[in-house]
Scaffold this motif. Structure first.
Motif, mmCIF file in Angstrom:
data_model
loop_
_atom_site.group_PDB
_atom_site.id
_atom_site.type_symbol
_atom_site.label_atom_id
_atom_site.label_comp_id
_atom_site.label_asym_id
_atom_site.label_seq_id
_atom_site.Cartn_x
_atom_site.Cartn_y
_atom_site.Cartn_z
ATOM 1 N N TYR A 243 0.827 -1.206 0.000
ATOM 2 C CA TYR A 243 0.000 0.000 0.000
ATOM 3 C C TYR A 243 0.865 1.261 0.000
ATOM 4 O O TYR A 243 0.538 2.266 -0.640
ATOM 5 C CB TYR A 243 -0.917 -0.018 1.227
ATOM 6 N N LEU A 244 1.999 1.199 0.720
ATOM 7 C CA LEU A 244 2.896 2.357 0.818
ATOM 8 C C LEU A 244 4.150 2.081 -0.009
ATOM 9 O O LEU A 244 5.086 1.451 0.473
ATOM 10 C CB LEU A 244 3.283 2.610 2.282
ATOM 11 N N MET A 245 4.182 2.517 -1.227
ATOM 12 C CA MET A 245 5.253 2.149 -2.150
ATOM 13 C C MET A 245 6.437 3.112 -2.124
ATOM 14 O O MET A 245 7.509 2.784 -2.628
ATOM 15 C CB MET A 245 4.698 2.081 -3.578
ATOM 16 N N ASP A 246 6.308 4.312 -1.573
ATOM 17 C CA ASP A 246 7.417 5.261 -1.640
ATOM 18 C C ASP A 246 8.472 4.927 -0.586
ATOM 19 O O ASP A 246 8.193 4.305 0.446
ATOM 20 C CB ASP A 246 6.909 6.694 -1.432
ATOM 21 N N THR A 247 9.722 5.339 -0.832
ATOM 22 C CA THR A 247 10.873 4.979 0.002
ATOM 23 C C THR A 247 10.730 5.480 1.429
ATOM 24 O O THR A 247 11.041 4.760 2.385
ATOM 25 C CB THR A 247 12.163 5.553 -0.611
ATOM 26 N N ALA A 248 10.288 6.705 1.610
ATOM 27 C CA ALA A 248 10.157 7.277 2.945
ATOM 28 C C ALA A 248 9.190 6.470 3.799
ATOM 29 O O ALA A 248 9.441 6.184 4.980
ATOM 30 C CB ALA A 248 9.696 8.732 2.848
ATOM 31 N N SER A 249 8.080 6.074 3.203
ATOM 32 C CA SER A 249 7.090 5.287 3.946
ATOM 33 C C SER A 249 7.644 3.935 4.343
ATOM 34 O O SER A 249 7.398 3.439 5.451
ATOM 35 C CB SER A 249 5.821 5.123 3.100
ATOM 36 N N LEU A 250 8.406 3.320 3.435
ATOM 37 C CA LEU A 250 9.006 2.025 3.748
ATOM 38 C C LEU A 250 10.025 2.154 4.874
ATOM 39 O O LEU A 250 10.149 1.261 5.719
ATOM 40 C CB LEU A 250 9.672 1.439 2.498
ATOM 41 N N LEU A 251 10.761 3.273 4.882
ATOM 42 C CA LEU A 251 11.728 3.511 5.944
ATOM 43 C C LEU A 251 11.022 3.627 7.290
ATOM 44 O O LEU A 251 11.444 3.029 8.285
ATOM 45 C CB LEU A 251 12.527 4.775 5.651
ATOM 46 N N TYR A 252 9.948 4.393 7.318
ATOM 47 C CA TYR A 252 9.161 4.510 8.542
ATOM 48 C C TYR A 252 8.616 3.145 8.977
ATOM 49 O O TYR A 252 8.520 2.833 10.165
ATOM 50 C CB TYR A 252 8.003 5.486 8.343
ATOM 51 N N LEU A 253 8.277 2.340 7.989
ATOM 52 C CA LEU A 253 7.735 1.012 8.267
ATOM 53 C C LEU A 253 8.784 0.129 8.934
ATOM 54 O O LEU A 253 8.486 -0.623 9.876
ATOM 55 C CB LEU A 253 7.258 0.375 6.957
ATOM 56 N N LEU A 254 10.030 0.209 8.462
ATOM 57 C CA LEU A 254 11.120 -0.578 9.054
ATOM 58 C C LEU A 254 11.404 -0.127 10.487
ATOM 59 O O LEU A 254 11.670 -0.954 11.366
ATOM 60 C CB LEU A 254 12.377 -0.464 8.190
ATOM 61 N N VAL A 255 11.380 1.181 10.698
ATOM 62 C CA VAL A 255 11.563 1.700 12.052
ATOM 63 C C VAL A 255 10.446 1.200 12.965
ATOM 64 O O VAL A 255 10.686 0.772 14.102
ATOM 65 C CB VAL A 255 11.602 3.237 12.047
ATOM 66 N N LEU A 257 8.792 -1.517 12.574
ATOM 67 C CA LEU A 257 9.023 -2.943 12.803
ATOM 68 C C LEU A 257 9.993 -3.156 13.966
ATOM 69 O O LEU A 257 9.755 -3.999 14.837
ATOM 70 C CB LEU A 257 9.582 -3.589 11.537
ATOM 71 N N GLY A 258 11.090 -2.376 13.962
ATOM 72 C CA GLY A 258 12.051 -2.496 15.045
ATOM 73 C C GLY A 258 11.441 -2.177 16.392
ATOM 74 O O GLY A 258 11.689 -2.868 17.385
ATOM 75 N N VAL A 260 8.261 -2.421 17.187
ATOM 76 C CA VAL A 260 7.296 -3.464 17.536
ATOM 77 C C VAL A 260 8.012 -4.675 18.116
ATOM 78 O O VAL A 260 7.580 -5.260 19.112
ATOM 79 C CB VAL A 260 6.462 -3.867 16.304
ATOM 80 N N ILE A 261 9.141 -5.065 17.492
ATOM 81 C CA ILE A 261 9.906 -6.207 17.994
ATOM 82 C C ILE A 261 10.427 -5.924 19.402
ATOM 83 O O ILE A 261 10.392 -6.794 20.286
ATOM 84 C CB ILE A 261 11.063 -6.550 17.037
ATOM 85 N N LEU A 262 10.916 -4.696 19.629
ATOM 86 C CA LEU A 262 11.374 -4.321 20.968
ATOM 87 C C LEU A 262 10.217 -4.387 21.964
ATOM 88 O O LEU A 262 10.374 -4.900 23.080
ATOM 89 C CB LEU A 262 11.961 -2.913 20.933
ATOM 90 N N PHE A 263 9.058 -3.893 21.552
ATOM 91 C CA PHE A 263 7.884 -3.937 22.419
ATOM 92 C C PHE A 263 7.507 -5.383 22.742
ATOM 93 O O PHE A 263 7.194 -5.714 23.887
ATOM 94 C CB PHE A 263 6.704 -3.235 21.757
ATOM 95 N N VAL A 264 7.544 -6.249 21.715
ATOM 96 C CA VAL A 264 7.199 -7.661 21.923
ATOM 97 C C VAL A 264 8.142 -8.293 22.943
ATOM 98 O O VAL A 264 7.720 -9.027 23.840
ATOM 99 C CB VAL A 264 7.246 -8.433 20.586
ATOM 100 N N LYS A 265 9.446 -7.993 22.812
ATOM 101 C CA LYS A 265 10.413 -8.566 23.754
ATOM 102 C C LYS A 265 10.128 -8.102 25.173
ATOM 103 O O LYS A 265 10.095 -8.910 26.110
ATOM 104 C CB LYS A 265 11.834 -8.178 23.349
#
Length: 278
Positions: A243-255, A257-258, A260-265
């Motif tokens: 849904y979010l194809m632009d680079t900036a959005s993907l970068l925010y998505l990766l951040v 993700l990190g 969320v993983i920290l929260f899960v831990k």
């Protein structure tokens, strides 16, 4: 910070599922802080690095030994039971307590608690989850408990489990001088324990701690969060990425993700600590 060399007064040589958590609670009362497998798993997660290295090297490294066990007066259950001989050689003044129970009931208890945990954590995605969040210690330490793989013996049936249990008991009796050894069933309560340690009997009931329900809840939390982390979450990210194809959005998505993983831990560790505190 420099830590003093540990001076253990009591060393537990009993296998897991022989009342070691009840013994740990009793020793906390009688002699002071007692190290138990729940401590590196839930309370002092940094200790896992030392124990994992020790498991890989099959020996205790001196500096890590001082850092991890400094301040403790006793040590029982995994992972310390793997090195009860070495701990005794480093603490010759210590007394050794060998917790025992009926070998058939011991096998059944293992299969119905820790056995279910191992069955779940030996499969994907729980294997990845344990590695990512540093939860390998309980699984690896359990598998490597004294002698030829304890879990092979337990899963091999009643006869092989009984033989394994009795061989461990006989080995401890052979290695530890009789005047330093107490063979103990937690059902016996305070009297033999206090007599062995030359301490007065506390004015309270002997602790009866059965952690089977906690282990099963621990297993369920790990199972659910494993599938969320490595299946549900990636699917959500894939759909979001489409849904979010632009680079900036993907970068925010990766951040995200990190984070969320920290929260899960943090959430998983909080839940596991709660499980062991009720």
């Amino acid at each position: 910070m420099k830590h003093k060399t540990p001076c253990l007064e009591v060393i537990g040589a009993g296998l897991s599922r022989t009342g070691t958590l009840s013994l740990k609670t009793a020793l906390d009362i009688l002699v002071g802080p007692c190290y138990h497998g729940s401590i590196p798993t839930l309370e002092r997660h940094g200790d896992c690095n030392f124990w994992n290295k020790s498991l890989a090297a099959s020996q205790l490294e001196e500096k890590g030994y001082r850092d991890v066990l400094s301040g403790y007066k006793a040590a029982v259950d995994f992972p310390c039971v793997l090195w009860y001989k070495e701990l005794l050689s480093r603490n010759p003044q210590a007394k050794v307590i060998l917790t025992i129970r009926d070998p058939r009931k011991w096998q059944a208890s293992c299969l119905n608690s820790v056995g279910r945990y191992l069955e779940v954590t030996e499969k994907w995605p729980c294997t990845w989850f344990h590695t990512l969040f540093g939860l390998d210690l309980p699984r690896d330490a359990i598998i490597k408990l004294p002698g030829l793989n304890m879990w092979e013996a337990i899963r091999g049936g009643e006869e092989s489990a009984t033989d394994y249990f009795n061989r461990h008991v006989n080995e401890v009796k052979k290695h530890v001088p009789v005047e330093k050894l107490l063979v103990f069933e937690v059902q016996e309560g305070w009297e033999p324990l206090c007599k062995f340690l030359d301490l007065p009997v506390p004015d309270m009931p002997f602790p009866r701690t059965n952690d089977t329900k906690r282990i099963l809840l621990f297993t369920s939390v790990c199972f659910l969060m494993s599938w969320f982390t490595f299946f549900v979450l990636p699917l959500l990210l894939i759909f979001a990425g489409l849904y979010l194809m632009d680079t900036a959005s993907l970068l925010y998505l990766l951040v995200a993700l990190g984070l969320v993983i920290l929260f899960v831990k943090l959430y998983v560790m909080s839940v596991l600590k709660t499980i062991w505190s009720y």
